[in-house]
Write a protein that holds these residues in place. Structure first.
Motif, PDB file in Angstrom:
ATOM      1  N   THR A 153       0.852  -1.191   0.000  1.00 16.48           N
ATOM      2  CA  THR A 153       0.000   0.000   0.000  1.00 16.48           C
ATOM      3  C   THR A 153       0.888   1.242   0.000  1.00 16.48           C
ATOM      4  OG1 THR A 153      -0.097   0.090   2.426  1.00 16.48           O
ATOM      5  CG2 THR A 153      -1.790  -1.206   1.309  1.00 16.48           C
ATOM      6  N   VAL A 154       0.398   2.310  -0.599  1.00 11.91           N
ATOM      7  CA  VAL A 154       1.149   3.568  -0.636  1.00 11.91           C
ATOM      8  C   VAL A 154       0.191   4.736  -0.448  1.00 11.91           C
ATOM      9  CG1 VAL A 154       3.041   2.751  -2.095  1.00 11.91           C
ATOM     10  CG2 VAL A 154       0.973   3.627  -3.150  1.00 11.91           C
ATOM     11  N   SER A 155       0.725   5.831   0.040  1.00  5.77           N
ATOM     12  CA  SER A 155      -0.068   7.046   0.223  1.00  5.77           C
ATOM     13  C   SER A 155      -0.058   7.866  -1.057  1.00  5.77           C
ATOM     14  CB  SER A 155       0.515   7.871   1.364  1.00  5.77           C
ATOM     15  OG  SER A 155       1.813   8.343   1.023  1.00  5.77           O
ATOM     16  N   SER A 156      -0.873   8.894  -1.095  1.00  6.95           N
ATOM     17  CA  SER A 156      -0.945   9.762  -2.262  1.00  6.95           C
ATOM     18  C   SER A 156       0.395  10.452  -2.511  1.00  6.95           C
ATOM     19  CB  SER A 156      -2.044  10.813  -2.065  1.00  6.95           C
ATOM     20  OG  SER A 156      -2.116  11.673  -3.181  1.00  6.95           O
ATOM     21  N   SER A 157       1.054  10.879  -1.446  1.00  6.99           N
ATOM     22  CA  SER A 157       2.343  11.554  -1.602  1.00  6.99           C
ATOM     23  C   SER A 157       3.408  10.578  -2.093  1.00  6.99           C
ATOM     24  CB  SER A 157       2.787  12.180  -0.273  1.00  6.99           C
ATOM     25  OG  SER A 157       2.943  11.204   0.732  1.00  6.99           O
ATOM     26  N   GLN A 158       3.313   9.326  -1.666  1.00 11.49           N
ATOM     27  CA  GLN A 158       4.259   8.318  -2.149  1.00 11.49           C
ATOM     28  C   GLN A 158       4.040   8.031  -3.632  1.00 11.49           C
ATOM     29  OE1 GLN A 158       3.250   5.356   0.873  1.00 11.49           O
ATOM     30  NE2 GLN A 158       5.314   5.495   1.724  1.00 11.49           N
ATOM     31  N   LEU A 159       2.785   8.057  -4.055  1.00 13.73           N
ATOM     32  CA  LEU A 159       2.489   7.881  -5.474  1.00 13.73           C
ATOM     33  C   LEU A 159       3.100   9.014  -6.296  1.00 13.73           C
ATOM     34  CD1 LEU A 159      -1.235   6.662  -5.485  1.00 13.73           C
ATOM     35  CD2 LEU A 159       0.782   5.353  -6.169  1.00 13.73           C
ATOM     36  N   ASP A 160       3.068  10.225  -5.741  1.00 15.76           N
ATOM     37  CA  ASP A 160       3.690  11.372  -6.415  1.00 15.76           C
ATOM     38  C   ASP A 160       5.187  11.121  -6.614  1.00 15.76           C
ATOM     39  OD1 ASP A 160       1.293  12.740  -6.477  1.00 15.76           O
ATOM     40  OD2 ASP A 160       1.686  13.867  -4.631  1.00 15.76           O
ATOM     41  N   THR A 161       5.826  10.595  -5.569  1.00 19.34           N
ATOM     42  CA  THR A 161       7.263  10.321  -5.628  1.00 19.34           C
ATOM     43  C   THR A 161       7.577   9.257  -6.674  1.00 19.34           C
ATOM     44  OG1 THR A 161       7.541  10.873  -3.280  1.00 19.34           O
ATOM     45  CG2 THR A 161       9.262   9.534  -4.293  1.00 19.34           C
ATOM     46  N   ILE A 162       6.767   8.199  -6.696  1.00 15.57           N
ATOM     47  CA  ILE A 162       6.972   7.120  -7.664  1.00 15.57           C
ATOM     48  C   ILE A 162       6.781   7.649  -9.085  1.00 15.57           C
ATOM     49  CG2 ILE A 162       6.152   4.859  -8.450  1.00 15.57           C
ATOM     50  CD1 ILE A 162       5.104   4.559  -5.466  1.00 15.57           C
ATOM     51  N   GLU A 163       5.784   8.489  -9.247  1.00 17.83           N
ATOM     52  CA  GLU A 163       5.516   9.087 -10.554  1.00 17.83           C
ATOM     53  C   GLU A 163       6.715   9.904 -11.017  1.00 17.83           C
ATOM     54  OE1 GLU A 163       2.111  12.047 -11.879  1.00 17.83           O
ATOM     55  OE2 GLU A 163       1.261  10.184 -11.098  1.00 17.83           O
ATOM     56  N   ASN A 164       7.316  10.627 -10.092  1.00 15.25           N
ATOM     57  CA  ASN A 164       8.504  11.417 -10.417  1.00 15.25           C
ATOM     58  C   ASN A 164       9.672  10.511 -10.811  1.00 15.25           C
ATOM     59  OD1 ASN A 164       7.260  13.881  -9.933  1.00 15.25           O
ATOM     60  ND2 ASN A 164       7.829  13.910  -7.769  1.00 15.25           N
TER      61      ASN A 164
END
Length: 282
Positions: free
Chosen positions: A209-220
């Motif tokens: 599971t990941v948070s919204s901010s972690q998804l932002d980091t992965i996207e980057n």
């Protein structure tokens, strides 16, 4: 002639650009060069079209799961495994592939992990490239490719992305992270989680599971992967003679498992075979 395309990212590309933790010793950038920069050359195309036994087993295992749920009655029939094997035309494959896939089918028939699940998506495994997801990064927009094996609905509005594996390789969490980024766009009104399940070893991973901010980091991170790869392709397009500098080789014992060892001037596969032939017995 090499034609430069639009920037993209995928788990496969991420794995070619950067190794999984603990796999640095066996990682070779030249493999990415053959697959992504020279894939239109006839000899490279021929090698890419030749599925290895592990690749064939993985595809057939996924197809097997699909057939079990496409013909649900086979899950409860005593001869369900035999019937799915016929649908997969296993008799036309090598003995190794037949034996391992039959065991996978027996495993799944005895413990169907998707039984009773509200399946949203279940792929056959041979559909080819999925439709791209356009990631509108402010600094570097790119296309994301994410072929998910299975998505099913859980309590409430949560979606569970399940990726099937075969063989002995460790789960690479990055693949699940890419799927969770994709789910953010494909299923924007649902929270998503992900996990892996090895059909051969009957082993499941922990829930990811990941948070919204972690998804932002992965996207980057994916944007960085897309950008680096695009830059390397551009460099190769401008000066193909620098292929080995742009995609540096990392020769070693792993060369014997590489699809491109027969055409790679840096491969140690042939020398390894030669050494094995003259090695004293006893």
């Amino acid at each position: 002639m090499f034609v430069l395309g639009r920037p993209f990212a995928s788990y496969h590309l991420w794995s070619l650009v950067a190794p999984a933790v603990g796999q640095e010793r066996w990682h070779c950038q030249m493999k990415r060069g053959f697959i992504k920069a020279r894939q239109k050359e006839p000899i490279v195309q021929e090698l890419l079209a030749q599925a290895t036994p592990p690749q064939r087993i993985g595809i057939l295992a996924q197809k097997g799961v699909y057939e079990f749920h496409h013909h649900r009655e086979l899950l409860s029939q005593a001869d369900g495994v035999e019937k799915v094997a016929q649908l997969l035309k296993l008799s036309k494959t090598s003995e190794e592939v037949q034996q391992r896939v039959i065991q996978i089918l027996k495993n799944y028939h005895g413990d169907p992990v998707l039984a009773g699940k509200q399946i949203v998506q279940l792929t056959r495994g041979d559909e080819g490239f999925p439709r791209p997801i356009f990631i509108k990064q402010v600094e570097y927009p790119f296309r994301l490719y994410a072929a998910m094996d299975c998505v099913f609905s859980e309590a409430g509005s949560r979606l569970h992305i399940l990726d099937f594996k075969t063989g002995k390789s460790a789960f690479d969490q990055r693949q699940a992270l890419v799927y969770l980024v994709a789910a953010r766009y494909l299923y924007p009104h649902h929270k998503a989680v992900a996990s892996f399940y090895n059909l051969e070893r009957c082993k499941k991973s922990a829930l990811i599971t990941v948070s919204s901010s972690q998804l932002d980091t992965i996207e980057n991170q994916l944007a960085v992967v897309a950008q680096k790869h695009q830059q390397d392709l551009r460099r190769y397009e401008q000066k193909p003679v620098n292929f080995s500098k742009i995609f540096p080789p990392n020769p070693g014992s792993h060369c014997r498992y590489c699809s491109f060892s027969s055409i790679c001037e840096f491969s140690t596969a042939k020398s390894d075979c030669g050494e094995a032939e003259i090695k004293p017995m006893g």
